[in-house]
Design a protein around this motif. Structure first.
Motif, short mmCIF file in Angstrom:
data_model
loop_
_atom_site.label_atom_id
_atom_site.label_comp_id
_atom_site.label_asym_id
_atom_site.label_seq_id
_atom_site.Cartn_x
_atom_site.Cartn_y
_atom_site.Cartn_z
N TYR A 140 -22.17 50.23 -6.99
CA TYR A 140 -23.14 49.54 -7.84
C TYR A 140 -24.30 49.04 -6.97
CZ TYR A 140 -19.46 49.41 -11.37
OH TYR A 140 -18.50 49.76 -12.28
N PRO A 164 -25.41 43.94 -11.56
CA PRO A 164 -25.16 45.23 -10.88
C PRO A 164 -25.35 46.42 -11.83
CG PRO A 164 -23.46 43.64 -10.33
CD PRO A 164 -24.26 43.04 -11.43
N PHE A 181 -24.52 50.57 -12.29
CA PHE A 181 -23.58 51.62 -11.87
C PHE A 181 -24.31 52.78 -11.21
CE2 PHE A 181 -19.90 54.26 -12.01
CZ PHE A 181 -20.28 55.49 -12.49
N GLN A 192 -18.96 56.86 -9.63
CA GLN A 192 -17.53 56.65 -9.57
C GLN A 192 -16.88 57.89 -8.98
OE1 GLN A 192 -14.74 56.95 -12.95
NE2 GLN A 192 -14.10 54.86 -12.48
N ARG A 205 -16.71 61.43 -10.70
CA ARG A 205 -16.28 61.36 -12.09
C ARG A 205 -17.35 60.75 -12.98
NH1 ARG A 205 -11.48 64.30 -12.70
NH2 ARG A 205 -10.26 64.01 -10.78
N GLY A 206 -18.37 60.18 -12.36
CA GLY A 206 -19.43 59.59 -13.15
C GLY A 206 -20.62 59.27 -12.29
N ARG A 207 -21.81 59.33 -12.90
CA ARG A 207 -23.03 59.06 -12.16
C ARG A 207 -23.97 58.27 -13.05
NH1 ARG A 207 -25.89 62.33 -7.90
NH2 ARG A 207 -27.92 61.33 -7.70
N LEU A 248 -22.74 47.18 -3.88
CA LEU A 248 -21.36 46.75 -4.08
C LEU A 248 -20.45 47.95 -4.27
CD1 LEU A 248 -22.16 43.92 -6.62
CD2 LEU A 248 -21.29 43.57 -4.32
N ARG A 262 -8.51 55.80 -12.83
CA ARG A 262 -9.86 56.12 -13.25
C ARG A 262 -10.21 55.47 -14.58
NH1 ARG A 262 -11.67 61.22 -16.30
NH2 ARG A 262 -13.89 60.86 -16.40
#
Lengths: 114, 113
Positions: B35, B43, B45, B48, B55-57, B90, B97
């Motif tokens: 973050y 924060p 994102f 991940q 798995r994530g952006r 962070l 997940r």
């Protein structure tokens, strides 16, 4: 779209009086909700979380929050403020879909007056 | 048990440079998220990673990249630094997940001059 709104950027209370920090969320899915606290120059600490169990959630340091689906709210309360509660508080929402990323509110800075 | 650790604590770079930030998750945690927290804001994102795969952006430019290692530690790389990249970065870890409590490290304070 999923979002979270913290209604007050700053809240001031006197020591020993109740604390109310307000949070509303917007979601197409069933949310999980968290409150984190951030003291100056320290990391984020989990206060409490709601994950579809009891709607009244008790956390650390005397804080609690109530999930109200009809009002899409998750307000944080404490009966009696202590000087050590002065910090930044973040309401966070995540969902059982997609990346499970945390969506943070903009934060509420709590000031406790002696 | 040790919590999430991040290094370095502080970093000063100039515009155009590249930076690498490091994160070690809580032992047994397989998911790491990054973050960005700009001063005065919540924060945001960035990424991940779970089991070494992205798995994530979040909504960040391609100058931002990350990876996760077999021991589940992670690095965040930022290329071609801009003044606006100045922030607290962070790292958070969680066991799975899914909808799981994320535990945050103390952060790396990046200043871009």
């Amino acid at each position: 779209a999923q979002s979270v709104t913290q209604l007050d950027s700053h809240v001031s209370v006197s020591e020993g009086t109740p604390v109310l920090l307000r949070c509303n969320y917007s979601s197409s899915y069933s949310p999980s909700l968290f409150w984190y606290v951030q003291h100056p120059n320290k990391g984020l600490q989990l206060l409490l979380k709601y994950t579809s169990a009891a709607t009244l959630v008790k956390g650390i340091n005397g804080f609690e929050a109530e999930f109200k689906k009809s009002e899409t709210s998750f307000h944080l309360t404490k009966p009696s403020a202590h000087m050590s509660d002065a910090a930044e508080y973040f309401c966070v929402v995540t969902f059982s879909s997609g990346t499970y990323k945390y969506i943070f509110g903009t934060g509420t800075r709590l000031k406790v007056l002696a | 048990d040790a919590g999430v650790t991040q290094s370095p604590t502080h970093l000063i770079k100039t515009r155009g440079q590249q930076v690498t930030l490091r994160c070690s998750p809580i032992s047994g945690h397989k998911s790491v998220s990054w973050y960005q927290q700009v001063l005065g804001q919540g924060p945001q994102f960035i990424f991940q990673y779970y089991e070494k795969e992205e798995r994530g952006r979040g909504n960040f430019p391609d100058r931002f990249s990350a990876r996760q290692f077999p021991n589940y530690s992670s690095e965040l790389n930022v290329n071609a630094l801009l003044l606006g990249d100045s922030a607290l970065y962070l790292c958070a870890s969680s066991f799975s997940r899914g909808v799981d409590t994320q535990y945050f490290g103390p952060g790396t304070r990046l200043t871009v001059l």
